[in-house]
Write an enzyme that holds these catalytic residues in place. Structure first.
Site, short mmCIF file in Angstrom:
data_model
loop_
_atom_site.label_atom_id
_atom_site.label_comp_id
_atom_site.label_asym_id
_atom_site.label_seq_id
_atom_site.Cartn_x
_atom_site.Cartn_y
_atom_site.Cartn_z
N SER A 17 0.83 -1.21 0.00
CA SER A 17 0.00 0.00 0.00
C SER A 17 0.86 1.26 0.00
O SER A 17 0.49 2.27 -0.62
CB SER A 17 -0.96 0.01 1.18
OG SER A 17 -0.28 0.17 2.40
N ASN A 18 1.99 1.23 0.67
CA ASN A 18 2.88 2.40 0.64
C ASN A 18 3.52 2.57 -0.73
O ASN A 18 3.69 3.69 -1.21
CB ASN A 18 3.95 2.29 1.72
CG ASN A 18 3.52 2.92 3.03
OD1 ASN A 18 3.20 4.09 3.09
ND2 ASN A 18 3.47 2.11 4.08
N HIS A 113 8.11 3.04 9.32
CA HIS A 113 7.76 2.17 10.44
C HIS A 113 6.49 2.69 11.10
O HIS A 113 6.35 3.90 11.32
CB HIS A 113 8.90 2.13 11.46
CG HIS A 113 8.64 1.23 12.62
ND1 HIS A 113 8.71 -0.15 12.52
CD2 HIS A 113 8.28 1.50 13.90
CE1 HIS A 113 8.42 -0.68 13.69
NE2 HIS A 113 8.14 0.30 14.54
#
Length: 210
Positions: A17-18, A113
């Site tokens: 998704s990133n 993160h």
């Protein structure tokens, strides 16, 4: 915006998704990068389909076929270097990288993160944040160093934690912010607004990324 595109390679392990958020910014003309390849250690990674649909080269390097982590990382370096990237982007790449790999790409290796580092490094960050009863949570983009989730921080985004949050609800809230700040951090790198110093500090040449 400069017409010179920053060549990057993206590493993923899952849904990507990133990576997709980065790709959308590229396709919208808002992020001056050339995504030369997407590499995954998992053949079922959904992000590979996003890349293929966009005409981006993809590679699968199954870590289970390598008895030693170091051998896997060396093979990964060979694939990455074929595309001569100036930045390697970890977008949900669920592998602990060897010191040899990290040092090879030091200053050119970026990760995101799902916590406000240095709080909650490692896995299960949303559950741990709820158990710790903290009032806010978030995401961090950082340069990668040999210390897992311990590299110099480039950019963070905070979200509130509400009384009835579950790990899943909190994860969705954090992910929305991840999709915003990762392209921002990559843009800053592409525009040479940030870099990693020899002593392991983030140097900021402009105040646009704080």
């Amino acid at each position: 915006m400069s017409t010179k595109l920053l060549p990057i390679v993206v590493l993923i392990s899952g849904r990507g998704s990133n990576f997709f958020a980065i790709l959308e910014q590229v396709q919208a003309g808002k992020l001056p990068v050339d995504i030369r390849a997407v590499i995954s250690n998992c053949s079922q990674a959904q992000g590979l389909h996003y890349a293929q649909q966009a005409g981006i080269k993809t590679h699968i390097l199954d870590h289970r076929k390598y008895r030693q982590r170091q051998i896997f990382d060396r093979e990964l370096i060979k694939i990455i270097d074929f595309y001569t990237p100036e930045l390697v982007v970890l977008a949900g790449f669920m592998r602990i990288l060897t010191a040899e790999f990290v040092q090879y790409y030091i200053g050119r290796l970026m990760n995101i993160h799902p916590s406000l580092l240095p709080e909650f490094p490692g896995l299960n960050t949303h559950q741990r944040a709820l158990e710790a009863k903290v009032c806010e949570h978030g995401a961090t983009v950082h340069f990668v160093t040999e210390e897992v989730d311990g590299g110099p921080i480039i950019l963070q985004a905070k979200v509130p934690i509400y009384k009835h949050d579950t790990p899943e609800i909190l994860a969705d809230r954090v992910l929305e912010e991840e999709h915003k700040i990762y392209p921002q951090a990559i843009l800053a790198f592409a525009k040479k607004e940030i870099c990693l110093s020899k002593d392991g500090q983030v140097i900021r040449t402009t105040p646009s990324v704080k």
